[in-house]
Design a protein around this motif. Structure first.
Motif, short mmCIF file in Angstrom:
data_model
loop_
_atom_site.label_atom_id
_atom_site.label_comp_id
_atom_site.label_asym_id
_atom_site.label_seq_id
_atom_site.Cartn_x
_atom_site.Cartn_y
_atom_site.Cartn_z
N ALA A 27 0.82 -1.21 0.00
CA ALA A 27 0.00 0.00 0.00
C ALA A 27 0.86 1.26 0.00
O ALA A 27 0.60 2.19 -0.76
CB ALA A 27 -0.94 -0.01 1.20
N ALA A 28 1.87 1.30 0.85
CA ALA A 28 2.71 2.50 0.93
C ALA A 28 3.42 2.76 -0.40
O ALA A 28 3.54 3.90 -0.83
CB ALA A 28 3.72 2.35 2.07
N VAL B 21 -1.84 18.59 6.37
CA VAL B 21 -2.92 18.14 7.25
C VAL B 21 -2.25 17.47 8.45
O VAL B 21 -1.09 17.05 8.37
CB VAL B 21 -3.88 17.16 6.54
CG1 VAL B 21 -4.62 17.86 5.40
CG2 VAL B 21 -3.16 15.93 6.03
N PRO B 22 -2.95 17.39 9.59
CA PRO B 22 -2.33 16.80 10.78
C PRO B 22 -1.82 15.38 10.52
O PRO B 22 -2.51 14.56 9.92
CB PRO B 22 -3.46 16.78 11.81
CG PRO B 22 -4.41 17.84 11.35
CD PRO B 22 -4.32 17.85 9.86
N ALA B 23 -0.59 15.13 10.97
CA ALA B 23 0.00 13.79 10.82
C ALA B 23 -0.79 12.80 11.66
O ALA B 23 -1.14 13.08 12.80
CB ALA B 23 1.46 13.81 11.25
N GLN C 221 1.46 9.05 4.49
CA GLN C 221 0.33 9.97 4.43
C GLN C 221 0.65 11.07 3.44
O GLN C 221 1.74 11.64 3.47
CB GLN C 221 0.09 10.57 5.83
CG GLN C 221 -0.93 11.68 5.86
CD GLN C 221 -1.13 12.24 7.26
OE1 GLN C 221 -0.98 11.53 8.25
NE2 GLN C 221 -1.48 13.51 7.35
N GLN C 222 -0.30 11.38 2.57
CA GLN C 222 -0.13 12.47 1.61
C GLN C 222 -1.46 13.19 1.43
O GLN C 222 -2.52 12.58 1.58
CB GLN C 222 0.37 11.93 0.26
CG GLN C 222 1.77 11.33 0.34
CD GLN C 222 2.27 10.83 -1.00
OE1 GLN C 222 1.53 10.76 -1.97
NE2 GLN C 222 3.55 10.50 -1.07
N ALA C 223 -1.38 14.47 1.09
CA ALA C 223 -2.58 15.27 0.84
C ALA C 223 -2.30 16.28 -0.26
O ALA C 223 -1.22 16.86 -0.33
CB ALA C 223 -3.02 15.98 2.12
N THR D 48 -10.97 20.86 -4.77
CA THR D 48 -10.97 19.47 -4.32
C THR D 48 -9.73 19.18 -3.47
O THR D 48 -8.62 19.57 -3.84
CB THR D 48 -10.99 18.50 -5.52
OG1 THR D 48 -12.17 18.75 -6.29
CG2 THR D 48 -10.98 17.05 -5.08
N CYS D 49 -9.93 18.50 -2.36
CA CYS D 49 -8.82 18.07 -1.50
C CYS D 49 -8.85 16.55 -1.39
O CYS D 49 -9.92 15.96 -1.18
CB CYS D 49 -8.95 18.69 -0.10
SG CYS D 49 -7.65 18.12 1.05
N THR D 50 -7.70 15.94 -1.55
CA THR D 50 -7.57 14.49 -1.44
C THR D 50 -6.52 14.17 -0.39
O THR D 50 -5.42 14.71 -0.41
CB THR D 50 -7.16 13.86 -2.79
OG1 THR D 50 -8.15 14.19 -3.77
CG2 THR D 50 -7.03 12.35 -2.68
N VAL D 51 -6.88 13.26 0.54
CA VAL D 51 -5.95 12.79 1.56
C VAL D 51 -5.85 11.28 1.41
O VAL D 51 -6.86 10.58 1.28
CB VAL D 51 -6.44 13.13 2.98
CG1 VAL D 51 -5.47 12.60 4.02
CG2 VAL D 51 -6.63 14.62 3.14
N VAL D 52 -4.61 10.78 1.40
CA VAL D 52 -4.36 9.35 1.24
C VAL D 52 -3.52 8.86 2.40
O VAL D 52 -2.48 9.44 2.73
CB VAL D 52 -3.65 9.07 -0.11
CG1 VAL D 52 -3.42 7.58 -0.29
CG2 VAL D 52 -4.45 9.62 -1.27
N LEU D 53 -3.98 7.75 3.01
CA LEU D 53 -3.25 7.10 4.09
C LEU D 53 -2.95 5.66 3.68
O LEU D 53 -3.79 5.01 3.05
CB LEU D 53 -4.08 7.08 5.39
CG LEU D 53 -4.61 8.39 5.93
CD1 LEU D 53 -5.48 8.14 7.16
CD2 LEU D 53 -3.48 9.34 6.26
N ALA D 54 -1.78 5.16 4.04
CA ALA D 54 -1.42 3.78 3.73
C ALA D 54 -0.96 3.07 5.00
O ALA D 54 -0.22 3.62 5.80
CB ALA D 54 -0.31 3.74 2.68
#
Length: 198
Positions: free
Chosen positions: A122-123, A138-140, A147-149, A155-161
């Motif tokens: 995933a990462a 964005v807050p860690a 984590q990326q944003a 439009t805002c996109t936040v991705v967590l792995a």
């Protein structure tokens, strides 16, 4: 002499036991040998433990459990949307992905997609796939591997792995600032769902 003979005769008649000189009765056992119980112990081999096979969770089930629910986003005042995939990871593995969408009263949209990568990459998938727009802060979130944003217009996109899962939240609002603010509000719930998965 007569007295001695009488004593000997009395001694012979008083004995009812087997004749010691009769070999047919002298060696008779009071209990026949065949009636004694015979016990034999079979050798016991140690039990062999079955090999332990690790249980591999169903990727689709993992993705479903990490997906935000209506209750998780209720404070946003949204209603369920079309369910179509949105965001920059929309082309991830379809078999191991789940998507939920909602619509704000203003017409803005909220989309959450969880993608399961079967080889726990995933990462790497997040690192290799940049979303359009500029990076935003964005807050860690604790416990995530990556984590990326990004913000692209409104439009805002936040991705967590984490492990084999990628959790992607996309908010399209009337302004970019509102989109980022909504993403920040939903980030803790998104992280909690992701961290609850193995």
């Amino acid at each position: 002499m007569i007295a001695l003979a009488a004593v000997a005769l009395a001694g012979l008649t008083a004995c009812d036991g087997p004749d010691p000189n009769n070999l047919e009765t002298y060696y008779d056992d009071p209990v026949p040998a065949s009636s004694a119980p015979v016990t034999t112990e079979a050798p016991v081999s140690p039990a062999k433990a079955a090999p332990v096979t690790p249980v591999v969770p169903d990727p689709g089930l993992l993705a479903q459990r990490a997906l935000l629910s209506d209750a998780d986003v209720a404070e946003e005042g949204v209603q369920p949307g079309s369910g179509e995939a949105a965001g920059c990871l929309a082309d991830g593995p379809a078999a191991g992905s789940r998507t939920a969408t909602w619509r704000y009263p203003s017409g803005s949209e909220l989309s959450h997609r969880v993608v399961a990568f079967p080889d726990s990459s995933a990462a790497r998938a997040v690192a290799e796939n940049e979303c359009a727009g500029k990076a935003v802060s964005v807050p860690a979130q604790p416990g995530v591997e990556l984590q990326q944003a990004w913000s692209d217009g409104k439009t805002c996109t936040v991705v967590l792995a984490k492990g084999s899962l990628v959790s992607e939240l996309t908010v399209s609002a009337s302004t970019g600032t509102r989109a980022v603010d909504a993403a920040k509000r939903l980030l803790p719930a998104m992280t909690a769902k992701l961290m609850a998965q193995p």
